[in-house]
Design a protein around this motif. Structure first.
Motif, PDB file in Angstrom:
ATOM      1  N   VAL A 292       8.377 -13.451  31.847  1.00 46.44           N
ATOM      2  CA  VAL A 292       7.524 -12.676  32.754  1.00 46.44           C
ATOM      3  C   VAL A 292       8.166 -12.574  34.134  1.00 46.44           C
ATOM      4  O   VAL A 292       8.210 -11.493  34.741  1.00 46.44           O
ATOM      5  CB  VAL A 292       6.126 -13.308  32.846  1.00 46.44           C
ATOM      6  N   GLN A 293       8.683 -13.701  34.631  1.00 48.36           N
ATOM      7  CA  GLN A 293       9.337 -13.685  35.940  1.00 48.36           C
ATOM      8  C   GLN A 293      10.595 -12.823  35.942  1.00 48.36           C
ATOM      9  O   GLN A 293      10.954 -12.259  36.979  1.00 48.36           O
ATOM     10  CB  GLN A 293       9.686 -15.113  36.358  1.00 48.36           C
ATOM     11  N   GLY A 294      11.254 -12.729  34.808  1.00 47.18           N
ATOM     12  CA  GLY A 294      12.426 -11.868  34.721  1.00 47.18           C
ATOM     13  C   GLY A 294      12.076 -10.392  34.701  1.00 47.18           C
ATOM     14  O   GLY A 294      12.838  -9.553  35.188  1.00 47.18           O
ATOM     15  N   LEU A 295      10.898 -10.050  34.170  1.00 47.18           N
ATOM     16  CA  LEU A 295      10.483  -8.653  34.069  1.00 47.18           C
ATOM     17  C   LEU A 295       9.854  -8.121  35.353  1.00 47.18           C
ATOM     18  O   LEU A 295       9.936  -6.922  35.646  1.00 47.18           O
ATOM     19  CB  LEU A 295       9.492  -8.487  32.911  1.00 47.18           C
ATOM     20  N   LEU A 296       9.202  -8.997  36.115  1.00 46.72           N
ATOM     21  CA  LEU A 296       8.453  -8.545  37.290  1.00 46.72           C
ATOM     22  C   LEU A 296       9.312  -7.867  38.361  1.00 46.72           C
ATOM     23  O   LEU A 296       8.880  -6.861  38.939  1.00 46.72           O
ATOM     24  CB  LEU A 296       7.679  -9.723  37.889  1.00 46.72           C
ATOM     25  N   PRO A 297      10.519  -8.370  38.689  1.00 54.97           N
ATOM     26  CA  PRO A 297      11.327  -7.642  39.682  1.00 54.97           C
ATOM     27  C   PRO A 297      11.661  -6.216  39.245  1.00 54.97           C
ATOM     28  O   PRO A 297      11.665  -5.295  40.076  1.00 54.97           O
ATOM     29  CB  PRO A 297      12.593  -8.504  39.797  1.00 54.97           C
ATOM     30  N   GLY A 298      11.938  -6.019  37.957  1.00 58.16           N
ATOM     31  CA  GLY A 298      12.186  -4.669  37.470  1.00 58.16           C
ATOM     32  C   GLY A 298      10.963  -3.792  37.599  1.00 58.16           C
ATOM     33  O   GLY A 298      11.056  -2.615  37.980  1.00 58.16           O
ATOM     34  N   ALA A 299       9.788  -4.366  37.299  1.00 63.37           N
ATOM     35  CA  ALA A 299       8.545  -3.611  37.475  1.00 63.37           C
ATOM     36  C   ALA A 299       8.332  -3.257  38.938  1.00 63.37           C
ATOM     37  O   ALA A 299       7.860  -2.164  39.265  1.00 63.37           O
ATOM     38  CB  ALA A 299       7.361  -4.436  36.953  1.00 63.37           C
ATOM     39  N   SER A 300       8.695  -4.162  39.828  1.00 58.43           N
ATOM     40  CA  SER A 300       8.558  -3.893  41.264  1.00 58.43           C
ATOM     41  C   SER A 300       9.467  -2.741  41.697  1.00 58.43           C
ATOM     42  O   SER A 300       9.057  -1.882  42.490  1.00 58.43           O
ATOM     43  CB  SER A 300       8.897  -5.165  42.049  1.00 58.43           C
ATOM     44  N   VAL A 301      10.697  -2.712  41.166  1.00 61.20           N
ATOM     45  CA  VAL A 301      11.610  -1.615  41.485  1.00 61.20           C
ATOM     46  C   VAL A 301      11.059  -0.284  40.993  1.00 61.20           C
ATOM     47  O   VAL A 301      11.073   0.733  41.708  1.00 61.20           O
ATOM     48  CB  VAL A 301      13.004  -1.887  40.874  1.00 61.20           C
TER      49      VAL A 301
END
Length: 210
Positions: free
Chosen positions: A47-56
């Protein structure tokens, strides 16, 4: 290459081999001691790995929506275009804070379970030793060092692998988001350049004609 450089490279490779050989044992030790907490920790890493991409992705969505709203005028119906991506952006930022806090709590629980499991293994092994060993003044120091080092080293290897996994997921997610955008800009730039060259070619032909 000098002899010192050769020796230094050989030492690095030797340490890398030792670390790789220790990884399966460390993972098995952590899994046996805290399997459920390790699963939860792994899920949080994903989840923590996916969240920065979602933020971008959401940042781009917010900017596009803001540009569209400004182009149509700042009426409430146009401002609503920003509400959904803006709300999702706030949710992602909140999830980043929550998962970070949860990850710290899970790591603490995981460390305690692994330490208890290793302590149990050491005591079980100590029960098979000769009684004379317990009369040694160095026994308790050795016991404490074995317990603390086994736990800390195993968890350190796990943390490093987890960091590698999380960063890899983040890089892959951002690449999936940005590569199509970059490809679109490359295509648009290529079309623009071709149009410009064609326009210049036409102007040059017109100037040559009497």
């Amino acid at each position: 290459m000098s002899e010192e450089q050769v020796n230094g490279t050989g030492e690095v490779l030797q340490n890398a081999r030792r670390l790789l050989a220790y990884v399966p044992k460390a993972l098995k030790l952590v899994w046996d001691g805290a399997a459920r907490w390790t699963l939860v920790w792994g899920a949080l890493l994903v989840v923590q790995g996916l969240l920065p991409g979602a933020s971008v992705y959401l940042t781009k969505w917010v900017l596009d929506a803001a540009s569209e709203a400004i182009g149509k005028g700042m009426a409430w119906s146009n401002v609503q275009l920003i509400v959904i991506p803006g709300g999702l952006m706030a949710l992602v930022l909140l999830l980043q804070q929550l998962t970070q806090a949860a990850n710290g709590w899970v790591q603490t629980a995981q460390s305690e379970h692994v330490a208890d499991y290793i302590q149990k293994l050491i005591h079980d092994q100590a029960g098979s030793l000769d009684l004379a060993f317990y009369e040694s003044s160095d026994y308790y120091d050795t016991l404490n060092q074995a317990s603390s080092r086994a736990s800390s080293k195993s968890l350190e290897v796990l943390r490093q692998l987890g960091s590698f996994l999380q960063n890899g997921i983040t890089l892959l997610t951002i690449a999936v988001i940005l590569i199509p955008v970059a490809a679109q800009h490359v295509v648009e730039l290529s079309v623009l350049m071709m149009s410009l060259l064609a326009h210049r070619s036409i102007q040059s032909d017109d100037q040559r004609d009497p």
